[in-house]
Write a protein that holds these residues in place. Structure first.
Motif, PDB file in Angstrom:
ATOM      1  N   LEU A 103      43.909  36.938  28.601  1.00 34.22           N
ATOM      2  CA  LEU A 103      44.228  37.859  29.650  1.00 34.22           C
ATOM      3  C   LEU A 103      44.553  37.684  30.926  1.00 34.22           C
ATOM      4  O   LEU A 103      45.612  38.623  31.008  1.00 34.22           O
ATOM      5  CB  LEU A 103      42.810  38.047  30.124  1.00 34.22           C
ATOM      6  N   ARG A 104      44.606  36.793  30.942  1.00 33.77           N
ATOM      7  CA  ARG A 104      45.918  35.747  32.074  1.00 33.77           C
ATOM      8  C   ARG A 104      47.528  36.312  31.685  1.00 33.77           C
ATOM      9  O   ARG A 104      47.843  35.986  32.376  1.00 33.77           O
ATOM     10  CB  ARG A 104      45.124  34.459  32.466  1.00 33.77           C
ATOM     11  N   LEU A 113      42.291  39.672  38.861  1.00 28.21           N
ATOM     12  CA  LEU A 113      43.702  39.193  37.790  1.00 28.21           C
ATOM     13  C   LEU A 113      43.064  40.694  38.425  1.00 28.21           C
ATOM     14  O   LEU A 113      44.359  41.335  38.146  1.00 28.21           O
ATOM     15  CB  LEU A 113      43.279  38.589  36.893  1.00 28.21           C
ATOM     16  N   ARG A 114      42.278  41.448  38.119  1.00 28.31           N
ATOM     17  CA  ARG A 114      42.492  43.019  38.426  1.00 28.31           C
ATOM     18  C   ARG A 114      43.534  43.501  40.028  1.00 28.31           C
ATOM     19  O   ARG A 114      43.801  44.335  39.621  1.00 28.31           O
ATOM     20  CB  ARG A 114      40.997  43.184  38.362  1.00 28.31           C
ATOM     21  N   GLY A 166      48.672  48.552  31.458  1.00 27.34           N
ATOM     22  CA  GLY A 166      47.885  48.094  32.927  1.00 27.34           C
ATOM     23  C   GLY A 166      46.916  48.776  33.006  1.00 27.34           C
ATOM     24  O   GLY A 166      45.808  48.072  32.937  1.00 27.34           O
ATOM     25  N   LEU A 225      47.359  42.586  39.724  1.00 29.52           N
ATOM     26  CA  LEU A 225      47.425  43.859  38.594  1.00 29.52           C
ATOM     27  C   LEU A 225      47.370  45.379  39.556  1.00 29.52           C
ATOM     28  O   LEU A 225      48.144  45.662  39.576  1.00 29.52           O
ATOM     29  CB  LEU A 225      47.065  43.990  36.991  1.00 29.52           C
ATOM     30  N   LEU A 250      44.490  46.759  30.175  1.00 28.89           N
ATOM     31  CA  LEU A 250      44.542  45.271  30.098  1.00 28.89           C
ATOM     32  C   LEU A 250      43.844  45.388  31.531  1.00 28.89           C
ATOM     33  O   LEU A 250      42.101  44.645  31.659  1.00 28.89           O
ATOM     34  CB  LEU A 250      45.683  44.900  30.835  1.00 28.89           C
ATOM     35  N   ASP A 251      43.174  46.719  32.450  1.00 26.85           N
ATOM     36  CA  ASP A 251      42.157  46.699  33.612  1.00 26.85           C
ATOM     37  C   ASP A 251      41.121  46.734  32.916  1.00 26.85           C
ATOM     38  O   ASP A 251      39.710  46.943  33.563  1.00 26.85           O
ATOM     39  CB  ASP A 251      43.248  48.158  34.986  1.00 26.85           C
ATOM     40  N   LEU A 259      39.778  44.492  31.398  1.00 25.19           N
ATOM     41  CA  LEU A 259      39.168  43.204  32.956  1.00 25.19           C
ATOM     42  C   LEU A 259      38.165  43.726  33.666  1.00 25.19           C
ATOM     43  O   LEU A 259      36.697  42.808  33.659  1.00 25.19           O
ATOM     44  CB  LEU A 259      40.575  43.166  33.462  1.00 25.19           C
ATOM     45  N   ARG A 311      49.105  38.002  29.896  1.00 24.96           N
ATOM     46  CA  ARG A 311      49.056  39.622  29.344  1.00 24.96           C
ATOM     47  C   ARG A 311      48.809  40.558  30.974  1.00 24.96           C
ATOM     48  O   ARG A 311      50.024  40.720  31.151  1.00 24.96           O
ATOM     49  CB  ARG A 311      47.437  40.021  28.634  1.00 24.96           C
ATOM     50  N   THR A 312      48.403  39.567  31.866  1.00 27.20           N
ATOM     51  CA  THR A 312      48.034  40.515  32.895  1.00 27.20           C
ATOM     52  C   THR A 312      50.010  39.615  33.560  1.00 27.20           C
ATOM     53  O   THR A 312      50.425  40.344  34.406  1.00 27.20           O
ATOM     54  CB  THR A 312      47.114  39.498  34.534  1.00 27.20           C
ATOM     55  N   LYS A 354      52.165  42.070  35.091  1.00 28.50           N
ATOM     56  CA  LYS A 354      52.608  42.054  36.732  1.00 28.50           C
ATOM     57  C   LYS A 354      54.666  41.700  37.001  1.00 28.50           C
ATOM     58  O   LYS A 354      54.993  42.360  37.575  1.00 28.50           O
ATOM     59  CB  LYS A 354      51.644  40.841  37.284  1.00 28.50           C
TER      60      LYS A 354
END
Length: 249
Positions: free
Chosen positions: A132-133, A67-68, A106, A71, A109-110, A113, A135-136, A140
């Motif tokens: 989190l998935r 995910l990171r 972003g 993103l 969120l990073d 994560l 939101r990512t 994105k």
């Protein structure tokens, strides 16, 4: 003498000030270059670590790294696309401002994560992953939408400019071929080759048969002088080169 000394001092002070300004600007430019290089190196190292973690640690930890990585890749590509096209297209200023607001989400969120990467409780990591998935994916998709719109806009402008340029080139090519529209001169249209045009004077016409020069009495052809030869070689059209003068030696 005092005035000369004052002028010399002022000139020296101006030169010193200019030297200081140039030095400060050079130091700042070098610092920006070093910071940019260091930042790029850090991002490369971080992306490489995430790729390795993605494949080396399956499960929630590997998904967090994935995910990171997705993103960061999407946000970086959108930022580069907008910053590259914004100076040439003022309409992208609003899109760039929206991306700046999206970048704040972003980064937040990073950071979340990144904290989950060091979380020892795997159950908590698995419980936080769905939210989190989602939101990512939203961040994105928004970044991708801005990037795709900017790319499509640049491509459309390039196609329109190419179409306009092609039309101008076709018009110029037609203008350069203007000789194809010039009327045919030197004879009547439709007259067979080798035959005189209607109404053209025929050599010997109107002269009695006894006075017409025969093969024995035909006058010798007059030699072509240099002036006449040059006149015969004179170009008939503007695009032909002028004849060179013959050497007299």
């Amino acid at each position: 003498m005092e005035a000369v000394a004052v002028i010399v001092v002022l000139i020296f002070a101006v030169l010193v000030a200019l030297g200081v300004i140039a030095t400060v600007r050079t130091v700042r430019a070098v610092k920006r270059g070093v910071d940019r290089t260091v930042g790029q190196a850090r991002r490369t190292v971080e992306d490489t670590r995430l790729k390795a973690r993605q494949f080396a640690q399956p499960g929630p930890a590997g998904e967090v790294a994935q995910l990171r990585l997705s993103l960061r890749t999407s946000m970086r590509a959108t930022q580069d696309a907008l910053q590259t096209a914004a100076p040439e297209d003022a309409s992208l200023s609003e899109a760039l401002a929206l991306f700046q607001r999206l970048s704040a989400h972003g980064h937040e969120l990073d950071d979340e994560l990144k904290r989950l990467e060091n979380e020892p409780d795997k159950a908590r990591v698995a419980a936080c992953l769905p939210e989190l998935r989602e939101r990512t994916a939203r961040v994105k998709d928004s970044a991708d939408s801005l990037r795709f719109a900017a790319q499509d806009r640049a491509r459309r402008f390039a196609e329109d400019d190419l179409e306009t340029l092609s039309g101008q080139i076709r018009m110029e090519a037609g203008a350069l071929r203007h000789w194809s529209d010039e009327p045919v001169t030197g004879g009547a249209a439709g007259a067979p080759a080798g035959e005189p045009a209607a109404g053209a004077a025929v050599p010997g016409a109107g002269v009695p048969a006894g006075e017409r020069p025969g093969p024995e009495t035909e006058p010798e052809p007059r030699a072509i002088t240099g002036r006449e030869r040059d006149g015969w070689r004179q170009p008939g059209y503007s695009w032909q080169k002028t004849s060179r003068p013959e050497s007299t030696t």
